[in-house]
Structure formats: structure tokens, C-alpha cells
Design an enzyme around this catalytic site. Structure first.
Site, PDB file in Angstrom:
ATOM      1  N   SER A 143      -2.558   2.235  -6.352  1.00  0.00           N
ATOM      2  CA  SER A 143      -2.181   2.494  -7.739  1.00  0.00           C
ATOM      3  C   SER A 143      -0.849   3.245  -7.801  1.00  0.00           C
ATOM      4  O   SER A 143       0.155   2.753  -7.284  1.00  0.00           O
ATOM      5  CB  SER A 143      -3.311   3.257  -8.436  1.00  0.00           C
ATOM      6  N   GLU A 238      -8.144  -6.774 -13.047  1.00  0.00           N
ATOM      7  CA  GLU A 238      -7.450  -5.521 -13.344  1.00  0.00           C
ATOM      8  C   GLU A 238      -6.179  -5.786 -14.144  1.00  0.00           C
ATOM      9  O   GLU A 238      -5.491  -6.790 -13.951  1.00  0.00           O
ATOM     10  CB  GLU A 238      -7.139  -4.732 -12.075  1.00  0.00           C
ATOM     11  N   HIS A 268      -9.545  -2.586 -10.218  1.00  0.00           N
ATOM     12  CA  HIS A 268      -8.463  -1.716  -9.756  1.00  0.00           C
ATOM     13  C   HIS A 268      -8.926  -0.867  -8.559  1.00  0.00           C
ATOM     14  O   HIS A 268     -10.032  -0.343  -8.561  1.00  0.00           O
ATOM     15  CB  HIS A 268      -8.044  -0.817 -10.921  1.00  0.00           C
TER      16      HIS A 268
END
Length: 301
Positions: A143, A238, A268
Site C-alpha cells: 500500500s 480492490e 487490498h
């Protein structure tokens, strides 16, 4: 049909946004509550270290090669997450890659906006390279951590540092302009309100800077030529799906050796969820990728 494990992973991810009036301190607490579900096994070795001013942890699985290092950069939208919470993921990466892992506790926004978190990652890399016996170093980030990894690669290239052996970016958030179509087109599939989080937490990291004019903060807009081999992971469920796809495409266009893994129905940062069979499979594959490139890199000082 969704498996019980995937349902649990979706619920844990949704826990991050379970309090409608959450403050930044609340978000940080909620993320640590999620990460508390993952514990380092008894055979794992964890040691707190100061990586030239950056608090970090060495995490090693049994038999890990001490000469090979993977720098793990946690996610959390630049504003939350911790090296403590990512120790278990570090252990699995160590086991899968055969290397020891340095989990980095970089400074968080909004108290420490760009470039402080990226600077900490670069500092920790340089420190790791200088440790006695270390022959090769690679990166893993998820991320926002994926953003910081790609940005660090660009920064290290521009500064003339010894290049990392390879990097892995899991569900990377690399477009802080938020122009990926999947932010809206896949919003109904994602347990997280990705578009809102990109705007809020990405904005906290940018602190008023324009993402397209600040490529080290939003590395989809950076010059990506000359970077080491990179493995990019994204899930079909996601909102940041298109960040990863566009990153992989731009890397290929720049002549970088790229591997792209698309997890069907994956959410995610799914490799983080250790109880998920697909997470272990993905960790094994990224570990094999890291092992190959760490082993093939010539020793440099």
C-alpha cells in the site's frame, strides 16, 4: 463462493473504517487492532535496532541467511501502521526468501509529511547495506509502503547509491492524484473506501504539494528507468487495482524487469492476512522472487 478465510480478511480490513467519526489516533488504534491478529511464531527471532536514527526490527526465520536482507516497509496510508505490527509478515517473508528482514518504523504523516517517511526508508536502506557481511538488499512494501519503496528506488538511483537487488510492491498506492478508474469502478468490491482514503491520507502526506509535480511522493509520475527488477501484486477486488496495473505498464515501458501478479477476488494487501491460503501462496512466490535476485546480486560495498 467466498471462503471463510477471505470473509475474515474482508472483515479485518473493514475494521479499519468501522468508526465513522474516527480521528487519526482512532485510525492508528484500529490498524494496530487488525495487526494484533498476527503473531511471530516461536522460532522467529526479533531484535530491535536503531537503523541510523530509524527505529526498526530485525526479524529472522530459522535458517535465514544473515548476508541477505529484505527491507520491509509497512502500509497504512502514510499515517498509520507500525514495524511492530508487521513483524509477523516480516517473519513469513524471511522464511519464504531465506533472508533476514529489517522492518522499518518510518515517521508518519500528518506530523511528518513528505519527504520524511521516504527519507527514513532511504536511511534504513543505506544503514542495512553498511552492516558487516551484508551482500545484497531488497525491498518489500504494501500500500503506502509500496509507494515508499518505489520512491526510494528512484531516490537511490538519482543519488548514485548501490542499487537494491529487487523490490516487491503489494497493492501499491502510487497515484496520489487518485486518477485510477478502479477507485470508482471497483469501489463496490472493496471493503475500504479507497478513493476517500487516498484523498485524505494521501493529502496528509503531500501537505499541499501537487502529486504530479512531486514524483517522489507520487511515483507513478516519476522517471522509472534503470530500476531493479520489481514484482507488483494487486487484487481484482480492490480500489487501487489500477495503480498497480499502471505502475507495471510504466515500468515495462521504462525497460524494467517486471512481474505482475493479479489475485482473483483478492482484496487490498491480501498477503498480510496469514490465515488466508492465497496470502501464503503469494508470499511463497514473492519469497522465491526475492531469493533469486538476492542470490544473483554480486557483493558490493
Amino acid at each position: 463462493m467466498t471462503s471463510p478465510e477471505l470473509t475474515r480478511a474482508r472483515e479485518l480490513l473493514g475494521h479499519l473504517v468501522s468508526e465513522p467519526e474516527a480521528t487519526m489516533d482512532d485510525f492508528r488504534r484500529l490498524y494496530e487492532e487488525v495487526l494484533a491478529n498476527f503473531e511471530v511464531p516461536a522460532d522467529g527471532v526479533v531484535e530491535a535496532v536503531d537503523a541510523d536514527g530509524v527505529p526498526s526490527y530485525w526479524v529472522s526465520a530459522q535458517g535465514a541467511d544473515q548476508d541477505k536482507v529484505v527491507l520491509l516497509v509497512h502500509g497504512g496510508g502514510f499515517c498509520m501502521g507500525s514495524a511492530t505490527g508487521y513483524q509477523e509478515f516480516g517473519y513469513r517473508i524471511s522464511k519464504a526468501s531465506g533472508a533476514r528482514v529489517l522492518v522499518v518504523d518510518y515517521r508518519l504523516a500528518p506530523e511528518n509529511p513528505f519527504p520524511a517517511p521516504m527519507d527514513d526508508v532511504v536511511t534504513a536502506y543505506r544503514w542495512a547495506r553498511q552492516q558487516p557481511g551484508v551482500s545484497s538488499v531488497a525491498f518489500v512494501g504494501d500500500s503506502a509502503g509500496g509507494n515508499l519503496v518505489v520512491a526510494a528506488l528512484v531516490k537511490l538511483r538519482d543519488d548514485g547509491d548501490v542499487a537494491p537487488s529487487a523490490a516487491v510492491a503489494c497493492s501499491p498506492l502510487v497515484d496520489l492524484a487518485g486518477e485510477g478508474s478502479s477507485l470508482t469502478e471497483r469501489a463496490h468490491l472493496d471493503p475500504l473506501p479507497a478513493a476517500t482514503l487516498v484523498q485524505a491520507m494521501g493529502g496528509a502526506y503531500l501537505a499541499g504539494k501537487d502529486p504530479k509535480d512531486t514524483p517522489l511522493a507520487s511515483p507513478l509520475y516519476a522517471d522509472l528507468q534503470g530500476l531493479p527488477p520489481i514484482r507488483v501484486l494487486t487484487g481484482t477486488h480492490e480500489g487501487l487495482h489500477d495503480d498497480a496495473i499502471r505502475l507495471a505498464e510504466k515500468l515495462r515501458d521504462a525497460g524494467v524487469d517486471v512481474e505482475l501478479e493479479i489475485g482473483e477476488e483478492m482484496i487490498h494487501i491480501w498477503p498480510l492476512f496469514s490465515f488466508l491460503p492465497q496470502a501464503q501462496d503469494s508470499t511463497d512466490r514473492l519469497g522465491a522472487f526475492l531469493h533469486k535476485h538476492l542470490a544473483s546480486s554480486p557483493a558490493q560495498v
